[in-house]
Structures are given as C-alpha cells and as structure tokens.
Design an enzyme around this catalytic site. Structure first.
Site, mmCIF file in Angstrom:
data_model
loop_
_atom_site.group_PDB
_atom_site.id
_atom_site.type_symbol
_atom_site.label_atom_id
_atom_site.label_comp_id
_atom_site.label_asym_id
_atom_site.label_seq_id
_atom_site.Cartn_x
_atom_site.Cartn_y
_atom_site.Cartn_z
ATOM 1 N N LYS A 186 0.831 -1.213 0.000
ATOM 2 C CA LYS A 186 0.000 0.000 0.000
ATOM 3 C C LYS A 186 0.866 1.264 0.000
ATOM 4 O O LYS A 186 0.638 2.174 -0.774
ATOM 5 C CB LYS A 186 -0.910 0.030 1.241
ATOM 6 C CG LYS A 186 -1.859 -1.143 1.330
ATOM 7 C CD LYS A 186 -2.853 -1.005 2.484
ATOM 8 C CE LYS A 186 -2.227 -1.068 3.863
ATOM 9 N NZ LYS A 186 -1.758 -2.397 4.267
ATOM 10 N N ARG A 221 -9.241 0.574 9.902
ATOM 11 C CA ARG A 221 -8.815 -0.802 10.176
ATOM 12 C C ARG A 221 -9.831 -1.541 11.034
ATOM 13 O O ARG A 221 -9.636 -2.705 11.325
ATOM 14 C CB ARG A 221 -7.485 -0.780 10.914
ATOM 15 C CG ARG A 221 -6.265 -1.117 10.032
ATOM 16 C CD ARG A 221 -5.042 -0.909 10.885
ATOM 17 N NE ARG A 221 -3.880 -1.639 10.505
ATOM 18 C CZ ARG A 221 -2.816 -1.092 9.929
ATOM 19 N NH1 ARG A 221 -2.813 0.162 9.566
ATOM 20 N NH2 ARG A 221 -1.748 -1.827 9.700
ATOM 21 N N ARG A 276 11.516 -6.862 4.270
ATOM 22 C CA ARG A 276 11.479 -5.430 4.565
ATOM 23 C C ARG A 276 12.115 -5.160 5.925
ATOM 24 O O ARG A 276 12.800 -4.152 6.110
ATOM 25 C CB ARG A 276 10.027 -4.932 4.559
ATOM 26 C CG ARG A 276 9.898 -3.432 4.764
ATOM 27 C CD ARG A 276 8.493 -2.949 4.527
ATOM 28 N NE ARG A 276 7.633 -3.178 5.691
ATOM 29 C CZ ARG A 276 6.321 -2.900 5.719
ATOM 30 N NH1 ARG A 276 5.726 -2.436 4.644
ATOM 31 N NH2 ARG A 276 5.615 -3.117 6.804
ATOM 32 N N ARG A 282 11.859 -1.545 11.390
ATOM 33 C CA ARG A 282 10.611 -1.468 12.144
ATOM 34 C C ARG A 282 10.559 -2.673 13.084
ATOM 35 O O ARG A 282 10.645 -3.811 12.629
ATOM 36 C CB ARG A 282 9.411 -1.512 11.194
ATOM 37 C CG ARG A 282 9.071 -0.172 10.598
ATOM 38 C CD ARG A 282 7.949 -0.274 9.612
ATOM 39 N NE ARG A 282 6.741 -0.898 10.155
ATOM 40 C CZ ARG A 282 5.569 -0.908 9.505
ATOM 41 N NH1 ARG A 282 5.481 -0.339 8.317
ATOM 42 N NH2 ARG A 282 4.518 -1.496 10.033
ATOM 43 N N ARG A 335 0.034 -9.341 13.571
ATOM 44 C CA ARG A 335 -0.561 -8.286 12.733
ATOM 45 C C ARG A 335 -1.575 -8.885 11.756
ATOM 46 O O ARG A 335 -2.624 -8.306 11.498
ATOM 47 C CB ARG A 335 0.526 -7.507 11.993
ATOM 48 C CG ARG A 335 1.239 -6.522 12.931
ATOM 49 C CD ARG A 335 2.608 -6.152 12.448
ATOM 50 N NE ARG A 335 2.588 -5.361 11.225
ATOM 51 C CZ ARG A 335 3.638 -5.239 10.411
ATOM 52 N NH1 ARG A 335 4.770 -5.860 10.682
ATOM 53 N NH2 ARG A 335 3.558 -4.503 9.333
HETATM 54 P P1 AMP Z 1 1.201 0.060 9.145
HETATM 55 O O1 AMP Z 1 2.350 0.947 8.924
HETATM 56 O O2 AMP Z 1 -0.057 0.534 8.421
HETATM 57 O O3 AMP Z 1 1.486 -1.382 8.902
HETATM 58 O O4 AMP Z 1 0.796 0.192 10.695
HETATM 59 C C1 AMP Z 1 1.691 -0.205 11.704
HETATM 60 C C2 AMP Z 1 1.001 -0.247 13.045
HETATM 61 O O5 AMP Z 1 0.455 1.034 13.369
HETATM 62 C C3 AMP Z 1 -0.177 -1.208 13.155
HETATM 63 O O6 AMP Z 1 0.226 -2.525 13.381
HETATM 64 C C4 AMP Z 1 -0.910 -0.597 14.333
HETATM 65 O O7 AMP Z 1 -0.277 -0.886 15.548
HETATM 66 C C5 AMP Z 1 -0.746 0.887 14.112
HETATM 67 N N1 AMP Z 1 -1.852 1.407 13.267
HETATM 68 C C6 AMP Z 1 -1.745 1.943 12.044
HETATM 69 N N2 AMP Z 1 -2.957 2.307 11.556
HETATM 70 C C7 AMP Z 1 -3.837 1.970 12.519
HETATM 71 C C8 AMP Z 1 -5.252 2.040 12.621
HETATM 72 N N3 AMP Z 1 -6.008 2.555 11.625
HETATM 73 N N4 AMP Z 1 -5.844 1.595 13.755
HETATM 74 C C9 AMP Z 1 -5.117 1.093 14.761
HETATM 75 N N5 AMP Z 1 -3.790 0.959 14.722
HETATM 76 C C10 AMP Z 1 -3.136 1.388 13.614
#
Ligand code: AMP
Length: 370
Positions: free
Chosen positions: A194, A269, A308, A314, A326
């Site tokens: 994404k 989410r 990654r 990360r 996740r």
């Molecule tokens: P991402 O970079 O989108 O993979 O997000 C990494 C982490 O950020 C996720 O595993 C959550 O802990 C937190 N996070 C990101 N977006 C959300 C969301 N919309 N709701 C809750 N937690 C989020």
C-alpha cells in the site's frame, strides 16, 4: 478523476459513455423493428437532444429523415401566461410516422406541450423515445414508447444536457454532488504494498497520502505523547485503540482542508473507524469514493515483511510472531471492512502480485473510474 465543476457546482461521474451507447443501440433496433416498411421522421428537441439524435440515427440502419425543433416560450396574452411554440419544423408531417427524440423526460411538462403541438399536424402516428427517464417525478398519463435508461430524480449534465449552458460537451453523464474531493481507501493486509503504491498514486492523482502507521512512527520518533501511547501497541503488532487513531486521522485531514482528496492507507482498520470516517466526511459534504484493495496471498506477505524488516528497522517487521499477530489483527478486525464497502458498492479488488509498475497500472485503471 471524474469530478467536474460547472459554474458554482460540482458534478460526479454517473453514467459512462459506453453504457449510453449500448442503450441507444438497443433502442434503435426496437424502433427499426416497429418501423418496418416505413420511413420515419425523427425529430430531436433542441438543445439537449443533439448528441442523442446524432448517435441514435447513426445506430438506426433503415432509411429515415431527421429534423430538429425548439420549444420556445413567449409571454402569451391569454390567461395561461406562458405559451410554448414550436420553432423550426419545415417538413409536411401529414400522414407521416413521427418519432420524437428527447434527451430526458422528467415531470412530463415538455412532453405534454409536444403532444398538444402535434395534435393538429395530422400525423399518421406520433411516438416518443427518450434516452433518460425519471419515473419518480413523471406526473402525466402520456405514453412513452421507448425508454433508454431510467434514472432516479437527480440533476444530471453531460451528453447534451447542461447546467446553465455548460456541460453539454461531456461524453459521460454526471450528477450533482456536494463532493469536491476524491477520497480513496487503499486497502490490503500488512505488506501488500500500500505504501509503495500510494507514493506513486498520490503524485499521479494529486491526492494527499495519509498513512496512519507513518504518522504513528513519526510521533514515536519525536517522542510525543501520542507516540508514547501508540508505541506499546505497535511494537507488539496490536492495533492502537480506535479513539486515539480516529482523532489523529481527523487532525491529519483537517490539516489539508483544501486538498483534492486523500489516499487513506492503513485507515480504517476496524468497523468503528470506518463508520467514524464516513460520519466525519459526511459533515464536510464529502464521501469515500471507493476502497481499492490489494489482494496478495499471506505466504508471500510474510516473506515480503521479513525482507522489509532487514532494512526498515521497524520492530514489528522483525520477527515472525509479531508479523503473525498483525495478520491476526487484520483477519479478525480489518478484513470485514471488505463487506462494509461492498455493501455500499464501493469495493474494488486488485491483484497485488506482480511488479510495482504492473500493480500501479492495475490500480490506476480503478482510480480512473472513481
Ligand atoms: P502500518 O504501517 O499501516 O502497517 O501500521 C503499523 C502499526 O500502526 C499497526 O500494526 C498498528 O499498531 C498501528 N496502526 C496503524 N494504523 C492503525 C489504525 N487505523 N488503527 C489502529 N492501529 C493502527
């Protein structure tokens, strides 16, 4: 993107040119069957019908004549006030099969005028064909012989129809909207690509990319209050609580009030996030145009994320148990959003396996229609 501005109003894409074309072809075949052995005279009602008439007669294979008329209003002296008069008919219509071609029939007032005018022309038969028809507002008991596309009671422009003079030249039909933005939810499990795709698409479509994950990481790095709060959840691969995430998202949107629209990446989410987003956008007269989802098999995703993790640093990319958590969060809380948007006819699945360029192309094909 398919929002157009005419004078002070915005219009969004409603009926595409190919659907109009298909409907006109079907009408032409029906009319042709009914006119066997006759040379009908088609009469277009100007101005709106000029495109319809041009395409209709091209699709009509039999011999025919074509003419146009205009209904002009003038102030009458009688008690009725306004009287309609026909301008432009030179042909002798006596004994002819006359088929009126209308772009749109809504209340039926114009249609009634047409019936009144043609009543004393001694035609053999008078038939009515309309490309668009609004059954909900049609108030007259008059017969309409051929209907192309019935539509709800919406104000439309394009394909010959105008808003205060503008919009007749548009190939598609557009409907009035309060919406000025194009808002897209870019969806998919962790590692679907994404972020990578959003970076390209935001430039191409001049949209603001909001990645909630990136915003959280920025806050963690800068040790803000929000960052401290989010960190405990993120490091384990759990979702951050809805209230925190929703407030943060709203603040990000409000920072960019004059944007053309947004690519939401990693948000919503959960169902309550999706509902909060809808309500928030609705207050602004905006909406989500579509959820565009990258579909990638899970095995491929784990491999991608571990890879990654070698460079992203990360914590949540580093070990497989966090990654699996996740996915578990995704499967139990997020994946259902597919149905949430499907129910609104807004879900668009895209194959997320292939080269970055290939996938961008597939996504663009969907973005172009939104
Ligand atoms: P991402 O970079 O989108 O993979 O997000 C990494 C982490 O950020 C996720 O595993 C959550 O802990 C937190 N996070 C990101 N977006 C959300 C969301 N919309 N709701 C809750 N937690 C989020």
């Amino acid at each position: 993107m398919s929002i157009v501005k005419l004078h002070d109003k915005y219009f969004k894409s409603f009926i595409k040119a190919d659907k109009i074309d298909e409907s006109i072809r079907k009408m032409a075949v029906l009319v042709e069957q009914d006119c066997e052995g006759e040379i009908p005279i088609f009469i277009g009602i100007l101005n709106g019908s000029f495109m319809f008439v041009a395409d209709f007669v091209r699709a009509y294979k039999g011999n025919c004549e074509v003419s146009f008329v205009k209904l002009a209003s003038y102030k009458g002296t009688g008690s009725t006030g306004k009287v309609k008069e026909l301008v432009g008919i030179n042909e002798n219509l006596e004994g002819r099969t006359v088929i009126i071609l209308e772009d749109i029939i809504d209340t039926g007032n114009t249609l009634e005028e047409i019936f009144n005018i043609f009543r004393n022309k001694k035609v053999k038969q008078l038939k009515i064909a309309t490309l668009f028809f609004k059954p909900d507002v049609f108030r007259k008991g008059l017969p309409i012989d051929y209907i192309g596309i019935p539509i709800p009671n919406k104000f439309i422009v394009g394909y010959g129809l105008d808003y205060d003079g503008l919009g007749r030249n548009l190939a598609d039909i557009y409907q009035l909207t309060t919406q000025k933005m194009t808002n897209i939810v870019l969806f998919g499990p962790p590692g679907a690509g994404k972020g990578t795709q959003a970076d390209v698409l935001k430039e191409k479509y001049d949209l603001i990319h909001i990645s909630t994950g990136d915003v959280f990481r920025y806050n963690i790095k800068n040790e803000t209050e929000l960052g401290v709060l989010a960190r405990s959840y993120m490091d384990k691969g759990d979702l951050v609580p809805d209230e925190v995430t929703i407030d943060m998202l709203k603040a990000e949107v409000d920072k960019n009030g004059d944007a053309n629209g947004f690519i939401f990446d990693g948000f919503p989410r959960t169902e309550s996030q999706a509902k909060a987003l809808d309500a928030f956008l609705q207050e602004k007269g905006e909406t989500i145009n579509g959820m565009v989802a990258l579909e990638v098999p899970e095995d491929l995703l784990v491999a991608r994320l571990l890879k990654r993790g070698e460079t992203s640093r990360r914590p949540d990319d580093q070990d497989e148990s966090k990654i699996r958590n996740r996915f578990n969060e995704y499967e139990t809380k997020t994946a259902i959003l597919k149905h949430y948007y499907e129910d609104q006819d807004k879900y668009y699945g895209v194959d997320g396996v292939g080269s970055i360029e290939e996938i961008t192309e597939r996504l663009s094909a969907v973005f172009d229609t939104l």
